[in-house]
Design a protein around this motif. Sequence first.
Motif, PDB file in Angstrom:
ATOM      1  N   LEU A  14       0.832  -1.207   0.000  1.00 22.22           N
ATOM      2  CA  LEU A  14       0.000   0.000   0.000  1.00 22.22           C
ATOM      3  C   LEU A  14       0.865   1.255   0.000  1.00 22.22           C
ATOM      4  O   LEU A  14       0.620   2.207  -0.738  1.00 22.22           O
ATOM      5  N   LYS A  17       2.591   1.761  -3.347  1.00 23.10           N
ATOM      6  CA  LYS A  17       1.640   2.301  -4.331  1.00 23.10           C
ATOM      7  C   LYS A  17       1.455   3.806  -4.112  1.00 23.10           C
ATOM      8  O   LYS A  17       1.502   4.593  -5.056  1.00 23.10           O
ATOM      9  N   GLU A 228      -9.411   8.002  -1.784  1.00 20.17           N
ATOM     10  CA  GLU A 228      -9.528   6.572  -2.103  1.00 20.17           C
ATOM     11  C   GLU A 228     -10.902   6.036  -1.728  1.00 20.17           C
ATOM     12  O   GLU A 228     -11.393   5.080  -2.324  1.00 20.17           O
ATOM     13  N   ASP A 231     -13.091   7.425  -4.542  1.00 13.32           N
ATOM     14  CA  ASP A 231     -12.793   6.784  -5.831  1.00 13.32           C
ATOM     15  C   ASP A 231     -13.007   5.271  -5.793  1.00 13.32           C
ATOM     16  O   ASP A 231     -12.654   4.578  -6.739  1.00 13.32           O
ATOM     17  N   PHE A 232     -13.513   4.770  -4.688  1.00 11.23           N
ATOM     18  CA  PHE A 232     -13.899   3.362  -4.553  1.00 11.23           C
ATOM     19  C   PHE A 232     -12.730   2.384  -4.546  1.00 11.23           C
ATOM     20  O   PHE A 232     -12.935   1.178  -4.548  1.00 11.23           O
ATOM     21  N   THR A 233     -11.489   2.898  -4.540  1.00 15.40           N
ATOM     22  CA  THR A 233     -10.375   1.951  -4.490  1.00 15.40           C
ATOM     23  C   THR A 233     -10.312   1.281  -3.114  1.00 15.40           C
ATOM     24  O   THR A 233      -9.917   0.121  -3.002  1.00 15.40           O
ATOM     25  N   GLU A 235     -12.913   0.450  -1.288  1.00 11.97           N
ATOM     26  CA  GLU A 235     -13.905  -0.616  -1.282  1.00 11.97           C
ATOM     27  C   GLU A 235     -13.374  -1.827  -2.035  1.00 11.97           C
ATOM     28  O   GLU A 235     -13.559  -2.970  -1.623  1.00 11.97           O
ATOM     29  N   ARG A 236     -12.681  -1.525  -3.140  1.00 14.96           N
ATOM     30  CA  ARG A 236     -12.097  -2.620  -3.907  1.00 14.96           C
ATOM     31  C   ARG A 236     -11.078  -3.366  -3.041  1.00 14.96           C
ATOM     32  O   ARG A 236     -11.028  -4.595  -3.051  1.00 14.96           O
ATOM     33  N   LEU A 237     -10.284  -2.605  -2.288  1.00 14.23           N
ATOM     34  CA  LEU A 237      -9.269  -3.247  -1.454  1.00 14.23           C
ATOM     35  C   LEU A 237      -9.889  -4.095  -0.347  1.00 14.23           C
ATOM     36  O   LEU A 237      -9.417  -5.191  -0.060  1.00 14.23           O
ATOM     37  N   VAL A 238     -10.966  -3.599   0.271  1.00 13.22           N
ATOM     38  CA  VAL A 238     -11.538  -4.401   1.358  1.00 13.22           C
ATOM     39  C   VAL A 238     -12.382  -5.566   0.846  1.00 13.22           C
ATOM     40  O   VAL A 238     -12.614  -6.516   1.581  1.00 13.22           O
ATOM     41  N   SER A 239     -12.834  -5.499  -0.411  1.00 12.16           N
ATOM     42  CA  SER A 239     -13.519  -6.679  -0.937  1.00 12.16           C
ATOM     43  C   SER A 239     -12.493  -7.768  -1.240  1.00 12.16           C
ATOM     44  O   SER A 239     -12.835  -8.917  -1.478  1.00 12.16           O
ATOM     45  N   GLY A 240     -11.233  -7.390  -1.221  1.00 15.33           N
ATOM     46  CA  GLY A 240     -10.154  -8.371  -1.254  1.00 15.33           C
ATOM     47  C   GLY A 240      -9.756  -8.678   0.171  1.00 15.33           C
ATOM     48  O   GLY A 240     -10.606  -8.794   1.045  1.00 15.33           O
ATOM     49  N   THR A 241      -8.468  -8.768   0.428  1.00 13.49           N
ATOM     50  CA  THR A 241      -8.060  -9.237   1.745  1.00 13.49           C
ATOM     51  C   THR A 241      -7.495  -8.143   2.644  1.00 13.49           C
ATOM     52  O   THR A 241      -7.041  -8.422   3.745  1.00 13.49           O
ATOM     53  N   ALA A 242      -7.516  -6.880   2.169  1.00 12.45           N
ATOM     54  CA  ALA A 242      -6.952  -5.805   2.992  1.00 12.45           C
ATOM     55  C   ALA A 242      -7.814  -5.565   4.230  1.00 12.45           C
ATOM     56  O   ALA A 242      -9.034  -5.680   4.175  1.00 12.45           O
ATOM     57  N   ASN A 395     -16.937   2.576   4.435  1.00 10.63           N
ATOM     58  CA  ASN A 395     -18.187   3.028   3.812  1.00 10.63           C
ATOM     59  C   ASN A 395     -18.659   4.359   4.366  1.00 10.63           C
ATOM     60  O   ASN A 395     -18.676   4.553   5.555  1.00 10.63           O
TER      61      ASN A 395
ATOM     62  N   ALA B  53     -20.562  -9.175  -1.772  1.00 13.04           N
ATOM     63  CA  ALA B  53     -19.103  -9.067  -1.853  1.00 13.04           C
ATOM     64  C   ALA B  53     -18.483  -8.726  -0.495  1.00 13.04           C
ATOM     65  O   ALA B  53     -17.301  -8.386  -0.436  1.00 13.04           O
ATOM     66  N   THR B  55     -18.625  -6.177   1.374  1.00 12.01           N
ATOM     67  CA  THR B  55     -18.180  -4.814   1.713  1.00 12.01           C
ATOM     68  C   THR B  55     -19.261  -4.003   2.404  1.00 12.01           C
ATOM     69  O   THR B  55     -18.997  -2.920   2.909  1.00 12.01           O
ATOM     70  N   ARG B  78     -14.048 -13.788   0.415  1.00 10.94           N
ATOM     71  CA  ARG B  78     -13.230 -12.837  -0.358  1.00 10.94           C
ATOM     72  C   ARG B  78     -12.210 -13.533  -1.251  1.00 10.94           C
ATOM     73  O   ARG B  78     -11.811 -12.983  -2.274  1.00 10.94           O
ATOM     74  N   ALA B  89     -12.831   1.933 -10.061  1.00 13.93           N
ATOM     75  CA  ALA B  89     -12.039   1.911  -8.829  1.00 13.93           C
ATOM     76  C   ALA B  89     -10.602   1.635  -9.220  1.00 13.93           C
ATOM     77  O   ALA B  89     -10.149   0.494  -9.202  1.00 13.93           O
ATOM     78  N   PHE B 102      -0.556  -4.133  -8.634  1.00 14.91           N
ATOM     79  CA  PHE B 102      -0.789  -3.757  -7.243  1.00 14.91           C
ATOM     80  C   PHE B 102      -1.941  -4.551  -6.629  1.00 14.91           C
ATOM     81  O   PHE B 102      -1.792  -5.182  -5.576  1.00 14.91           O
ATOM     82  N   MET B 106      -1.818  -7.435  -3.689  1.00 16.84           N
ATOM     83  CA  MET B 106      -2.603  -7.313  -2.460  1.00 16.84           C
ATOM     84  C   MET B 106      -3.386  -8.591  -2.188  1.00 16.84           C
ATOM     85  O   MET B 106      -3.694  -8.912  -1.049  1.00 16.84           O
ATOM     86  N   GLU B 107      -3.701  -9.324  -3.245  1.00 14.31           N
ATOM     87  CA  GLU B 107      -4.426 -10.586  -3.064  1.00 14.31           C
ATOM     88  C   GLU B 107      -3.475 -11.751  -2.819  1.00 14.31           C
ATOM     89  O   GLU B 107      -3.904 -12.906  -2.814  1.00 14.31           O
TER      90      GLU B 107
END
Lengths: 395, 252
Positions: A14, A17, A228, A231-233, A235-242, A395, B53, B55, B78, B89, B102, B106-107
Amino acid sequence: MKSMRTFLRQVGLLAGKDLKVFARDRGALLFAFVFPFVFVVMFSMVMVWNSEPEHMVVYVATEEEDGGLSRHIIDAMVSGSGEGLDIRETDPDKARASLVKEEIGGYLLFPREFSDDVISGEQGAIVVYFDPDAATTRAALMSIAQTVIAELEAYRITYEAVAELAATSAPTGTGGPAGVPGTAAVSIVYEEVGKIDPPRPVDFLVPSYLTMFVFFSLAMTAETLVAEKEDFTLERLVSGTATRSSLVAGKLTSSFVRGLIQAAVFWVAGLLIFNVRMGHYAWTVVLVSVLLALAASGVGVFLATVAKTRRSAGAMAVLISLSFAAFGGSWWPLFIMPVWLQNLARITPHAWANSAFNKLMLFGASPASVVPEITALAVFAVAFFGLAVWRFKVN
Amino acid sequence: MPETDFVLVQDLRKAFNGHMAVDGVSFNIEKGEIFGLLGPNGAGKTTTIRMMATTLPITGGDVIIGGHSVHRNPAEVRHLIGVCPQELALYLELSALDNLVFFGRMEGLSKAEALEAAMRNLELVGLADRAKHRVAKFSGGMKRRVNLAIALMNKPELLFLDEPTVGVDPQSRNHIFDTIEGLRDQGTTILYTTHYMEEADRLCRRIAVMDAGRVIALDTPRNLKSRLGDPDKVTLEDIFLDLTGRRLRDAG
Ligand SMILES: Nc1ncnc2c1ncn2[C@@H]1O[C@H](COP(=O)(O)OP(=O)(O)O)[C@@H](O)[C@H]1O
Ligand SMILES: [Mg+2]
């Protein structure tokens, strides 16, 4: 164990980036690295030291017997002291004891041999005892001592001229009066930390602008974190494993690294271009810079949890950075502000950083005397980071 | 329940300040199918996806994906999913490749794995030759394709595509459709939302029509349309009118 590794890995990614994004942002780069120097150059040209305190009590003492030269000087000083400057006589032992107990910031001492030295043409000395933390007192004592010396010098020159006249017009044999010095001069001797050079504007400007600009750019981290979200990045990160904590820690880390680079640029440029003197303990100055960057990063990520939009985050960061800079001793020295304001200023990381820089760089203080500042900055960093993780919502 | 059901949505509900944005939605998605959520703006499609998802916290009901509850086991879920959100995004200042690498790392991908996957996915969406260009310079359609490519980085078993063609030029739209069909052919399960009937018709095996937070019909596109006559001319507007007796409040 594994989750710790994942956490650190994510924080690193992070932060990397963020730094990449930062490196592509010309505006941000300009603001972080070029702007500050324009300021330092401008202000080092126009700034003059003008640090008259409002009201000040200064103590003088003499070890001489009554009838010595110092007696007259002290009497003149005490009777001449007025509104702004209150000069009081005390005795040497009392003065020493009060200084040790930190009841006073310093005092002037005329040593036992003062008159003898001056009159016999030896190098006389006025001793300035002071507490390195008591910057204003020290400055005042220094200028009083210089005034005394200048007056003595003027007196000596006048006296010599009159004596010269008398010698040429009067009957031979009179000569000059005994004890009138031929080459006598009086110097000032500083005690406690030995001789240090008088402060110069750049030694104040470089660190205090470092404080202002490092804090400013790192407070703007708030904007990038809220951006962020918008810009929804995130949300994208938390829908992964962050996780929340890795997101906040990642932001804090990139902000901290930016602060370190900025501080390094300040010091390198300060040393090379402005010939800044970092005092006797450069590593302590560096440590203070590092902790300032950490504290400012903490404030930055915390602001992001308070602000609703990136615009409001930016506005908050600007407002806080400017008011804290003014109030926290980045625009004028803290030590010329009224004491109550100095105390109030402690709510800003600026005040602690600036106070440490001033002590170390202007007054030759030792690391031990900036322990409170160092501790306070560390507390700022930890407290705001903790608050940010606690309050942070995606959110 | 058939064992091929990969996703089970059970009485899913979401309240925003007392307003039910999603109000008791249930459907199943079979492994390897493209399932459409069709509905006008504000129907609750995005809210449904965000709960699925993990979130967005759910108000009621549950979603089971690959045997894991989004409610009780979000971390497991997830790993299985990829999300192409309705909004872009992305990091506009970074290149397409940097974005993909990136998010891939992260995954949990290594640098080499992420680079390889990124190039493969950019190839898939037809942007391999622009990999090193800054996303900010891309057209709207190209950005959408990057947005989709990022969602593929963890090789998801279930892919959420939330209106992936909004504001997209025909060329990009075709790339996106080709990509989606390619993914389906490789066995990826896909949830696709749109308010265009013809998109749902082309891509989806089954469609749930949503209105005001509820599913008001669930069938194959053919069956939905054949009630109304000529299947080639039927639009969401027609179906909606047929099902609700109302016109779309927001046909935007
Ligand atoms: N974060 C939110 N807070 C409050 N209301 C929301 C929020 N997100 C969506 N809504 C409301 O929920 C309803 C469904 O929205 P959404 O799921 O975005 O619909 P769709 O994706 O079908 O267009 C809308 O009325 C919308 O205004
Ligand atoms: Mg939507």
